[in-house]
Structures are given as structure tokens and as C-alpha cells.
Design an enzyme around this catalytic site. Structure first.
Site, short mmCIF file in Angstrom:
data_model
loop_
_atom_site.label_atom_id
_atom_site.label_comp_id
_atom_site.label_asym_id
_atom_site.label_seq_id
_atom_site.Cartn_x
_atom_site.Cartn_y
_atom_site.Cartn_z
N GLU A 217 -3.41 -9.51 4.41
CA GLU A 217 -4.12 -9.17 5.65
C GLU A 217 -5.21 -10.18 6.01
OE1 GLU A 217 -2.61 -5.16 4.10
OE2 GLU A 217 -3.30 -7.07 3.29
N GLU B 17 0.82 -1.20 0.00
CA GLU B 17 0.00 0.00 0.00
C GLU B 17 0.86 1.26 0.00
OE1 GLU B 17 -4.12 -1.19 2.19
OE2 GLU B 17 -2.30 -1.32 3.41
#
Length: 258
Positions: free
Chosen positions: A132, A112
Site C-alpha cells: 500500500e 489482510e
């Protein structure tokens, strides 16, 4: 100067390099590291002498992810009060071109972070992923939204729902990465690109970044109007006059960034 796991280096007169250096934790993004990156980017973005910022990690790990040990103890309220997404917001708002130079693993928050930059240069064997889901959560700093816009729903969901990795070569073929290099050469290539961009007229650079960022979220007709207005406004700059005069005179332009 305390680094909190981040070093600031100079690479040429107008290029700065942020090196994430937390080897003992595989460059995991602790809150202190994220705050340090945000602080440095804010300072550099307000320095008229800095034309490009390169963000990199080590030769085998860019950023292995968010510091799970630290993050596992946080409550939703603490996330809000501690502004754990501040680094990503600062990167997205940065007016100075940002280049991520990725070798090794760029996972979770590391992926990210790279996606928050304007360009990504990656080694062929770099590993990108959003794992995640494997620890019971989901990407929370742009991973789902940026990948959907880059790859479309089906490819993005394949990565987000499985936590699978893709290589730098695969990411380049999918349009996620700007340039792919031999492993270990991502930083060198990023610095080459940085020098080219730093030599460009900076008002035009900033106009391009703004129009691309804002236009990507707007209907095409609105985006085309934004592009046209920015194009027209650049005709009031000295750099436009110098650039076109130099072209007609068959010489290199001398941009003054005004």
C-alpha cells in the site's frame, strides 16, 4: 445465483469453499466482491451444518489486492458510509473456522483477508506483501496490527515500509503461514485440514477459537483464567463424556456437537 466474482462450492458434507473468481481483475477486492464474501460468511456462520469455511482464489492469484481503480475515487466519508471494511470485520467475528488456501499473489487486502482467517495454507511460491505504501497509503484492514503481533515490530515494519514480498516458504518460516505445500496444492491441503477440523467436537473448536482470539490481546494471567474457565465448561458437554469414554474404550468417538 449472481456471484459478484465469488463462487460458493460444497466440499464434503460440512465444508464450504468460497472461491474468489474475478480473473480479469486478478481477483482484486472490489466493494461488491467484499460485500458478497461478507454476506456468504454470515450465512454460512449461522448454518449449523457448516463446520469449516475455506477461502481461496485461483492457481496464480489468491487476491492481488484491493481494487485500486475503485478505491482511488473514494473519500474518507464514503469509506465510512459504505463500510468498506465490513468483510474484514465479518471474517474476524466468524465463529466457524476459516482457512485461507493461498496460491500465487496475496497482496494488500488479499494478505489482510488471509490474516483474518484462522489458518493459512500456502504454496511454497505464493507471494505475500503489503504494498500500500507504494500507492501513497498504508494497510487499513489489520495488516500493520496483525503483523506486529505475529512478527514483532522490526520484521513487520520492514515489510510494511518497503512493500516487499515474501514467499509462502518464507512466510511459513516466520510463523505467518500454518502449512506450506507444493505450488498448486494449497487448496487440497486446506480441504484435508478442513475435514479433520469438521470431525472434531464443535463446542471445543469454538471454545478454542474464542480463547485464542480474546486471550491474545489480554494479559497472560487473564488469558490463563479464560482458558481454564472454557476448559471447565466443556466438562458439561456430551462430547466431553463421549470423547473420554471412547478413549478409555479404545474406539473412535461419535461426537454429537452438544
Amino acid at each position: 445465483m449472481p456471484t459478484s466474482g465469488v463462487r460458493l462450492e460444497e466440499a464434503g458434507a460440512n465444508v464450504r469453499v468460497l472461491v474468489i473468481d474475478r480473473v480479469e481483475r486478478r481477483n482484486a477486492l472490489s466493494i461488491a466482491v467484499k460485500d458478497r464474501i461478507a454476506d456468504l460468511v454470515e450465512v454460512l456462520d449461522n448454518d449449523p451444518g457448516v463446520k469449516v469455511i475455506v477461502v481461496t482464489g485461483g492457481p496464480s492469484v489468491f487476491v492481488a489486492g484491493t481494487d485500486v481503480e475503485e478505491m482511488s475515487r473514494l473519500t474518507p466519508t464514503e469509506h465510512t458510509l459504505m463500510a468498506t471494511d465490513r468483510m474484514f470485520r465479518v471474517l474476524r467475528a466468524c465463529r466457524t473456522p476459516l482457512i485461507a488456501a493461498v496460491d500465487g499473489y496475496a497482496l494488500g487486502g488479499g494478505f489482510e483477508l488471509a490474516l483474518s482467517c484462522d489458518l493459512i495454507v500456502a504454496g511454497a511460491g505464493a507471494r505475500f506483501g503489503l504494498p500500500e505504501i507504494r500507492v501513497g497509503v498504508m494497510p487499513g484492514a489489520g495488516g500493520t496490527q496483525r503483523l506486529v503481533r505475529l512478527l514483532g515490530k522490526y520484521q513487520a515494519l520492514r515489510l510494511v515500509l518497503t512493500g516487499d514480498h515474501i514467499t509462502g516458504t518464507q512466510a511459513h518460516a516466520m510463523g505467518v503461514v500454518s502449512d506450506v505445500t507444493d505450488d498448486g496444492a494449497a487448496l487440497a491441503r486446506a480441504l484435508e485440514l478442513a475435514e479433520v477440523i469438521a470431525a472434531m467436537p464443535q463446542l471445543a473448536v469454538q471454545a478454542i477459537l474464542e480463547v485464542v482470539e480474546v486471550g491474545a490481546e489480554a494479559p497472560i494471567d487473564v488469558a490463563l483464567v479464560l482458558e481454564r474457565r472454557a476448559f471447565q465448561l466443556l466438562f458439561d458437554t456430551e462430547d466431553q463424556k463421549e470423547g473420554m469414554r471412547a478413549f478409555l474404550e479404545k474406539r473412535s468417538p461419535e461426537f454429537q456437537n452438544r
